[in-house]
Each structure stands twice: as structure tokens, then as C-alpha cells.
Design a protein around this motif. Structure first.
Motif, short mmCIF file in Angstrom:
data_model
loop_
_atom_site.label_atom_id
_atom_site.label_comp_id
_atom_site.label_asym_id
_atom_site.label_seq_id
_atom_site.Cartn_x
_atom_site.Cartn_y
_atom_site.Cartn_z
N LEU A 54 0.73 -1.00 0.00
CA LEU A 54 0.05 0.04 0.14
C LEU A 54 1.08 1.25 0.11
CD1 LEU A 54 -2.84 -1.04 2.46
CD2 LEU A 54 -2.88 -0.76 -0.02
N GLU A 55 1.84 1.24 0.62
CA GLU A 55 2.95 2.34 0.73
C GLU A 55 3.51 2.54 -0.63
OE1 GLU A 55 6.35 1.56 3.15
OE2 GLU A 55 6.96 3.92 3.04
N ARG A 56 3.94 1.33 -1.20
CA ARG A 56 4.61 1.55 -2.54
C ARG A 56 3.69 2.06 -3.65
NH1 ARG A 56 7.06 -1.71 -6.99
NH2 ARG A 56 5.48 -2.96 -7.50
N ASP A 57 2.46 1.83 -3.41
CA ASP A 57 1.32 2.19 -4.45
C ASP A 57 0.91 3.51 -4.09
OD1 ASP A 57 1.93 0.01 -5.83
OD2 ASP A 57 -0.11 -0.89 -5.36
N GLY A 58 1.33 4.10 -2.91
CA GLY A 58 1.02 5.68 -2.73
C GLY A 58 -0.21 5.70 -1.90
N PHE A 59 -0.96 4.53 -1.31
CA PHE A 59 -2.19 4.74 -0.65
C PHE A 59 -1.83 5.04 0.92
CE2 PHE A 59 -3.20 1.51 -3.85
CZ PHE A 59 -4.24 2.55 -4.41
N VAL A 60 -0.64 4.65 1.60
CA VAL A 60 -0.56 5.14 2.80
C VAL A 60 0.90 5.39 2.99
CG1 VAL A 60 -1.84 2.90 3.41
CG2 VAL A 60 0.59 2.90 3.49
N THR A 61 1.09 6.04 4.13
CA THR A 61 2.51 6.95 4.54
C THR A 61 2.84 5.94 5.65
OG1 THR A 61 1.58 8.51 5.60
CG2 THR A 61 2.20 9.02 3.60
N ARG A 62 4.09 5.84 5.84
CA ARG A 62 4.72 5.04 7.07
C ARG A 62 5.60 6.11 7.64
NH1 ARG A 62 9.61 2.11 7.74
NH2 ARG A 62 9.28 0.48 9.31
N THR A 63 5.29 6.52 9.00
CA THR A 63 5.98 7.36 9.82
C THR A 63 6.79 6.61 10.96
OG1 THR A 63 4.45 9.16 9.39
CG2 THR A 63 6.14 9.73 11.00
N VAL A 64 8.14 6.84 10.89
CA VAL A 64 8.98 6.14 12.35
C VAL A 64 9.52 7.18 13.26
CG1 VAL A 64 10.69 4.71 12.77
CG2 VAL A 64 9.52 4.37 10.40
N TYR A 65 8.85 7.09 14.57
CA TYR A 65 9.41 7.79 15.43
C TYR A 65 10.33 6.92 16.18
CZ TYR A 65 4.96 10.16 14.47
OH TYR A 65 3.86 10.93 13.86
N PRO A 66 11.89 7.48 16.09
CA PRO A 66 12.93 6.79 16.38
C PRO A 66 12.95 7.01 18.01
CG PRO A 66 13.62 8.86 15.69
CD PRO A 66 11.97 8.83 15.41
N THR A 67 11.92 6.48 18.87
CA THR A 67 11.92 6.46 20.18
C THR A 67 12.37 4.93 20.61
OG1 THR A 67 9.69 5.74 20.17
CG2 THR A 67 10.32 8.08 20.41
N ILE A 68 12.31 4.85 22.05
CA ILE A 68 12.65 3.37 22.47
C ILE A 68 11.42 3.18 23.36
CG2 ILE A 68 13.90 1.86 23.96
CD1 ILE A 68 15.68 2.77 21.27
N PRO A 69 10.58 2.20 23.00
CA PRO A 69 10.72 1.36 21.81
C PRO A 69 10.25 2.24 20.55
CG PRO A 69 8.59 0.97 23.18
CD PRO A 69 9.41 2.11 24.18
N PRO A 70 10.37 1.55 19.66
CA PRO A 70 10.17 2.31 18.50
C PRO A 70 8.56 2.54 18.09
CG PRO A 70 10.78 0.06 17.93
CD PRO A 70 11.23 0.34 19.44
N ARG A 71 8.37 3.39 17.60
CA ARG A 71 6.88 3.78 17.44
C ARG A 71 6.46 4.15 15.93
NH1 ARG A 71 2.43 6.18 20.39
NH2 ARG A 71 1.10 7.62 18.86
#
Lengths: 125, 125
Positions: B63-80
Motif C-alpha cells: 500500500l505504501e509502494r502504491d502511494g495509498f499510505v504513508t509510514r512514519t517512524v518515530y525513533p524512540t525506545i521502543p520504536p513507534r
DNA sequence: CGGGATCCGTTGGGATACTG
DNA sequence: CAGTATCCCAACGGATCCCG
């Protein structure tokens, strides 16, 4: 009946079920072709192009089972079999056309996103 | 652009492509869930239910590849990590809802046809 | 002509174990 | 927490052969 919510998971399962049904490799192509009127087996086969005999048979059987098409056999020599959309099949074409229009308009955006994503992967390496 | 014809085979291929994309086992469920707002990985997992971790990852990547969703990484511990629909993803929901309504209304007819067909098979034996 | 039966490669998808 | 990697099975789908 106001579809204001239609957010329940079970509902979505039903949609998913229908979508998977007509979302296989050939069903939509077959239904669209049948939308032009009753069609014979090999007529379908050549009209669609690229579909194997086995898959056309399988697809038609599934569509018949789900009530989207009817199968009529004329016991002549050689045999003649015609497939035709049922009312249900024709009704299905309505919402599908909505999705079809969307797909035609946005398929470019999808391909762009895909190319950008794939390019990004390569660039990241 | 009047979609009066939209009968060309190539057009239908595009539709078929989109349909197969969102017609897989989980995409629609994921998109629908994301329609309610940004969601984290395990939140999605439990919210959908029955989906394996592998398939959720695979589905989200597609879905991300086809542009339907975005993925957001928050570099916290633990990761979010939060997933969210793009404009394209939200627009997709519009025609999909049309199909969804149709599916909800007619899923019963499909099941009836199926039962009748299967029953007929047995009775014919 | 319109399939049914069979073989076989490809893909989808679940379970489990491991990692940053 | 959010994955990745691996194994493994089942379903999809094409090619081929055969039959009424």
C-alpha cells in the motif's frame, strides 16, 4: 437504509469477499465482455486474449455459481454454449464502473508512486 | 471526460490491476481501518484481527509502494511507527464505498445463488 | 466446439523464531 | 514495539492431453 457508518468489521469482510471474488485475474474481463451481450465460449476466449481454456472455464463456473452469469447449452452438433449476464451481473457492473473510472483516472498516480518508491529503495542503497 | 464508452480492453486491464491490488485478502481491511486515522502497527494488527504479522507488513508495504499510505517512524525506545492514508488512499475509499454498499446489499443474493448452485449439483447426482 | 483431467511451476499466506 | 527471515502448505494459474 443510511450507510452512514458501514464501518463494522463484518461488513468489510463481505466487501472483501466480493472484491476477492471479482478481483481475481479474469472475472472482471469476462464480465465486461459479457456486458456486451451473450457470448460463446471460444468467442470469449479470443475476445479476451491471453486466457487459457482452463481458467476461462473455471472463471465462468465461479461466476455462474455466484449468480452473475447463466450458461445455456444448445445440444447441437457441434455443441454451442452461450454465456450471459444475469440481472445480478449487470447490477454489479454499476459500482464496478465507478471503481473503473477511478482506476483509469488514478492508475497513473499509482504507477508514479510505485516508481518513486522503487527508485527510492535503489537510491537508499 | 465522458466515460461513455470505457470499453477498451486496455482500460479494463487497468481496472483489473487496481482491483487485484486492493482485492487481496487484507488491503481493504487495512485501508478501511486507516480511514479512521493514523494507526500504529500492533494497533492495526489487533484492530483487524486474524491477520498475521507477516501479512500485515507485506500489505502495508504494498500500500505504501502504491502511494495509498504513508509510514512514519518515530525513533524512540521502543520504536513507534504510524501508518496513515494519503490523499490517494482517501480518494480510493470513495468508489470503494460504492462497491461496499453494493456488496452489503447483494451479498445475500450471491450466497443464495451459491447455495442453489451447490444444491443443484448434489441433486443432479 | 466446449470442456474435463492431470501435471507442474508460481504465488499467497500462516507459524515460528530471531533482531534492533 | 516493529519488524525480518525461514519454512511450509495450499491455492492460483498455465500447458497439455483427452473426450463427447
Amino acid at each position: 437504509m443510511k450507510p452512514t457508518h458501514l464501518h463494522a468489521t463484518e461488513d468489510c469482510r463481505a466487501v472483501s469477499e466480493v472484491l476477492q471474488r471479482i478481483g481475481d485475474k479474469w472475472s472482471l474481463l469476462v464480465v465486461r465482455r459479457l456486458g456486451e451481450g451473450p457470448t460463446r465460449f471460444n468467442e470469449l476466449r479470443h475476445g479476451i486474449g491471453g486466457i487459457s481454456q482452463k481458467m476461462l472455464t473455471t472463471t465462468l463456473r465461479s461466476l455462474e455459481r455466484d449468480g452473475f452469469v447463466t450458461r445455456t447449452v444448445y445440444p447441437t452438433i457441434p455443441p454451442r454454449v452461450e454465456y450471459e449476464l444475469t440481472d445480478l451481473g449487470r447490477e454489479l457492473l454499476v459500482p464496478v464502473k465507478g471503481l473503473a473510472e477511478w482506476a483509469l483516472v488514478n492508475i497513473g498516480r499509482i504507477h508514479q508512486a510505485r516508481a518513486a518508491y522503487d527508485g527510492g529503495i535503489g537510491a537508499a542503497a
